[in-house]
Write a protein that holds these residues in place. Structure first.
Motif, short mmCIF file in Angstrom:
data_model
loop_
_atom_site.label_atom_id
_atom_site.label_comp_id
_atom_site.label_asym_id
_atom_site.label_seq_id
_atom_site.Cartn_x
_atom_site.Cartn_y
_atom_site.Cartn_z
N ASP A 168 0.86 -1.18 0.00
CA ASP A 168 0.00 0.00 0.00
C ASP A 168 0.90 1.24 0.00
OD1 ASP A 168 -1.75 2.07 0.43
OD2 ASP A 168 -2.45 1.37 2.38
N ALA A 169 0.92 1.96 -1.11
CA ALA A 169 1.83 3.10 -1.27
C ALA A 169 1.43 4.30 -0.42
CB ALA A 169 1.90 3.50 -2.74
N SER A 170 0.31 4.22 0.27
CA SER A 170 -0.09 5.29 1.18
C SER A 170 0.08 4.85 2.64
CB SER A 170 -1.56 5.68 0.93
OG SER A 170 -2.43 4.60 1.24
N GLY A 171 0.74 3.72 2.86
CA GLY A 171 0.85 3.16 4.20
C GLY A 171 1.94 3.75 5.06
N TYR A 172 3.06 4.16 4.44
CA TYR A 172 4.21 4.69 5.18
C TYR A 172 4.58 3.79 6.35
CZ TYR A 172 3.60 8.78 2.29
OH TYR A 172 3.50 9.62 1.21
N SER A 173 4.67 2.50 6.05
CA SER A 173 4.90 1.52 7.11
C SER A 173 6.02 0.54 6.73
CB SER A 173 3.62 0.73 7.40
OG SER A 173 3.11 0.13 6.22
N MET A 174 7.07 1.06 6.10
CA MET A 174 8.23 0.24 5.75
C MET A 174 9.12 0.14 7.00
SD MET A 174 7.45 -0.26 2.53
CE MET A 174 8.81 -0.67 1.44
N TRP A 175 8.80 -0.81 7.86
CA TRP A 175 9.42 -0.90 9.18
C TRP A 175 10.72 -1.71 9.11
CZ3 TRP A 175 5.14 -1.32 13.52
CH2 TRP A 175 4.32 -0.18 13.43
N ALA A 176 11.18 -2.20 10.25
CA ALA A 176 12.53 -2.78 10.39
C ALA A 176 12.80 -3.91 9.39
CB ALA A 176 12.70 -3.32 11.81
N PRO A 177 13.91 -3.81 8.61
CA PRO A 177 14.25 -4.80 7.59
C PRO A 177 15.45 -5.66 7.98
CG PRO A 177 15.37 -2.78 7.06
CD PRO A 177 14.73 -2.59 8.43
N ASP A 178 15.89 -6.52 7.06
CA ASP A 178 17.12 -7.30 7.22
C ASP A 178 17.61 -7.69 5.82
OD1 ASP A 178 19.24 -8.58 8.40
OD2 ASP A 178 18.11 -10.34 9.05
N CYS A 179 18.86 -8.13 5.74
CA CYS A 179 19.41 -8.55 4.46
C CYS A 179 20.39 -9.70 4.69
CB CYS A 179 20.13 -7.38 3.78
SG CYS A 179 20.63 -7.71 2.07
N ILE A 180 20.45 -10.64 3.75
CA ILE A 180 21.34 -11.80 3.88
C ILE A 180 21.87 -12.16 2.49
CG2 ILE A 180 19.71 -13.68 3.51
CD1 ILE A 180 22.09 -13.50 6.49
N PHE A 181 23.03 -12.81 2.47
CA PHE A 181 23.65 -13.22 1.21
C PHE A 181 23.56 -14.74 1.06
CE2 PHE A 181 27.46 -14.89 -0.94
CZ PHE A 181 27.31 -14.31 -2.19
N ARG A 182 23.19 -15.19 -0.14
CA ARG A 182 23.18 -16.63 -0.42
C ARG A 182 23.19 -16.87 -1.93
NH1 ARG A 182 19.76 -21.30 2.68
NH2 ARG A 182 21.21 -22.95 2.13
N HIS A 201 2.83 -13.22 8.62
CA HIS A 201 2.14 -11.95 8.90
C HIS A 201 2.75 -11.37 10.16
CE1 HIS A 201 -0.69 -13.00 5.78
NE2 HIS A 201 -0.92 -14.15 6.38
N GLY A 202 3.39 -10.21 10.01
CA GLY A 202 4.04 -9.59 11.15
C GLY A 202 5.08 -8.58 10.69
N ILE A 203 5.98 -8.26 11.61
CA ILE A 203 6.97 -7.22 11.35
C ILE A 203 8.36 -7.72 11.74
CG2 ILE A 203 5.32 -5.35 11.71
CD1 ILE A 203 6.46 -5.01 14.54
N ASP A 204 9.36 -6.89 11.50
CA ASP A 204 10.73 -7.09 11.98
C ASP A 204 11.36 -8.42 11.52
OD1 ASP A 204 10.16 -4.75 13.30
OD2 ASP A 204 9.91 -5.67 15.26
N PRO A 205 11.42 -8.67 10.22
CA PRO A 205 12.02 -9.93 9.77
C PRO A 205 13.52 -9.97 10.08
CG PRO A 205 11.71 -8.44 7.93
CD PRO A 205 11.01 -7.81 9.10
N ASN A 206 14.00 -11.18 10.37
CA ASN A 206 15.42 -11.44 10.58
C ASN A 206 15.72 -12.81 9.99
OD1 ASN A 206 17.20 -12.99 13.14
ND2 ASN A 206 18.17 -11.48 11.83
N VAL A 207 16.83 -12.91 9.27
CA VAL A 207 17.19 -14.17 8.61
C VAL A 207 18.54 -14.65 9.13
CG1 VAL A 207 17.63 -15.32 6.42
CG2 VAL A 207 15.87 -13.58 6.57
N PHE A 208 18.63 -15.94 9.40
CA PHE A 208 19.87 -16.56 9.86
C PHE A 208 20.11 -17.82 9.05
CE2 PHE A 208 21.95 -19.75 12.56
CZ PHE A 208 23.14 -19.10 12.84
#
Length: 444
Positions: free
Chosen positions: A93-107, A153-160
């Motif tokens: 939703d481009a009107s949401g302004y809810s791009m919350w906590a992210p993460d990044c991983i290499f594979r 469904h949720g927030i704050d993704p983290n990948v290990f």
């Protein structure tokens, strides 16, 4: 086409920034996910902005896109620009302004960027979903997948990714969840499960898992009282069971409601990345990311991290030294204030208001080549004399600089009378005068 062109220009833009705490000072940033890729540290934070009419929810968190920052020395940081925006993700939703906590991983030669956002269809009460964008370089360009990850469904993704190659996704939604990821890093490999044995009272969110010496550390913010503190639990497997072990960082003394963390090892030292509202002291929904060293006890427990203004890394003596990001200071006679309260991104100044007041800034690299002059940006209505010493308040005098009477900022220069090469702490004392304001100093 115009919007896409502007996005490409932003994505290609890079900006150099220097580090103390907070280490990003030209924009608000929060929820730092730090990763070591090659010989550089990359930090993927969320990007706080101020809500305005028709843009987000006033008085709440407002985030429209993500930047990525990188550094080879934890001192000089490069802003690689916008990598993902709510305007260029098909399902968001481009009107949401809810791009919350992210993460990044290499594979497998690719970089996978995970981010939460509100989708276009929230009529079924799903709220936040978690999407993935893929790139060939850690700074992008990233291509968002057309759909979010199913069953998440949720927030704050983290990948290990564990030593056996199995990848895990963690996220929060009331509880903290975990699930295995398929090798394509885009789908779950099994059903999500709630991580047990964590505190049952108070908000828990922001999971970040790392491994050290065969032990798995699950870190998370938790509201034990009124605001978040950083805690951790330890286990023998990425999915648990975990045992709550201790506190990484206490609640903010100034009342910043949130905190969010990541932990990495870089060049033999462990570091904690987190955030505070340094640049927005009256509004804790606009935050700024920080970094401090982290240490372990002999048995593996994390030693509590005390937040600092100095942060980490060496500061080159020939670069402007923001001594207001101090390591120590005298008990009276010196204070820190904003240069411009209407524009906090301009940074801070050190205000001396009594003779012999001092402030110390640790870990300045003077190198080996003789430095001949001290340059100071300061102002003093009645005039003042600043003295620069090395290592401690009563250490060897390196230079004395007289600040002429003026109500405006000016550059003053003094001769270095005692150059000692190498890395030293720097102490500035007001040796004479009634008041003096110091912005920065450097050597040449």
């Amino acid at each position: 086409m115009k919007k896409r062109f502007i996005y490409i220009l932003l994505a290609l833009a890079t900006t150099a920034v220097n580090a103390q705490n907070p280490f990003i000072t030209d924009q608000f940033s929060a929820d730092p996910s730090a990763r070591v890729f090659g010989n550089r540290v990359y930090v993927y934070p969320s990007h706080d902005i101020l809500c305005t009419e028709g843009k987000g929810r006033p008085g709440w968190f407002c985030m429209a896109d993500y930047h990525v920052f990188s550094s080879a020395n934890l001192t000089d940081w490069t802003d690689h620009g916008v990598i993902v925006s709510q305007d260029n993700v098909e399902w968001v939703d481009a009107s949401g302004y809810s791009m919350w906590a992210p993460d990044c991983i290499f594979r497998n030669g690719k970089y996978y960027f995970y981010f939460p956002a509100r989708g276009k269809d929230t009529t079924k009460g799903k709220g936040f979903s978690i999407g993935v964008a893929v790139a060939s370089k850690p700074e992008g360009p990233f291509t968002p997948q057309p759909e979010p990850i199913k069953k998440v469904h949720g927030i704050d993704p983290n990948v290990f990714i564990d030593k056996d190659g199995q990848a895990y996704l963690y996220w929060s939604q009331g509880h903290i969840y975990v699930a295995k990821l398929k090798a394509n890093m885009l789908e779950l490999d099994g059903e999500p499960s709630i991580i047990a044995n964590l505190p049952t009272e108070g908000l828990k969110e922001g999971p970040y898992l790392f491994e050290r010496n065969g032990k798995y550390y699950l870190t998370y913010p938790h509201v034990q009282n009124k605001i978040e503190r950083l805690e951790y639990a330890m286990g023998d497997h990425p999915m648990g069971p975990f045992k709550v072990t201790g506190v990484i960082m206490d609640e903010s003394e100034t009342g910043c409601w949130t905190n969010h963390q990541s932990v990495i090892s870089f060049n033999g030292q462990w570091y904690l990345f987190y955030h505070h509202n340094d640049l927005s002291p009256q509004f804790d929904k606009n935050r700024s990311i920080r970094i401090d060293s982290l240490f372990f006890e002999p048995g593996g427990a994390i030693r509590k991290v005390i937040p600092t203004l100095r942060g980490v890394g060496l500061t080159n003596a020939t670069h402007p030294i923001q001594i207001d990001r101090y390591s120590h200071r005298s008990t009276k006679g010196v204070s820190i204030q904003f240069l411009d309260t209407a524009n906090t991104f301009a940074g801070w100044k050190t205000v001396f208001n009594s003779r012999k007041a001092w402030i110390q800034y640790n870990s300045v690299d003077f190198g080996k080549k003789v430095l001949k002059n001290l340059v100071v940006r300061a102002q003093s209505a009645a005039g003042a004399k600043l003295q620069v010493r090395l290592d401690r308040p009563d250490g060897p005098v390196m230079a004395e600089c007289r600040i002429a009477e003026s109500g405006n900022w000016q550059l003053s220069k003094a001769t270095v009378v005692n150059f000692i090469p190498g890395v030293h702490n720097l102490v500035v004392t007001m040796n004479d005068g009634s008041q003096c304001e110091l912005d920065w100093l450097r050597f040449e």
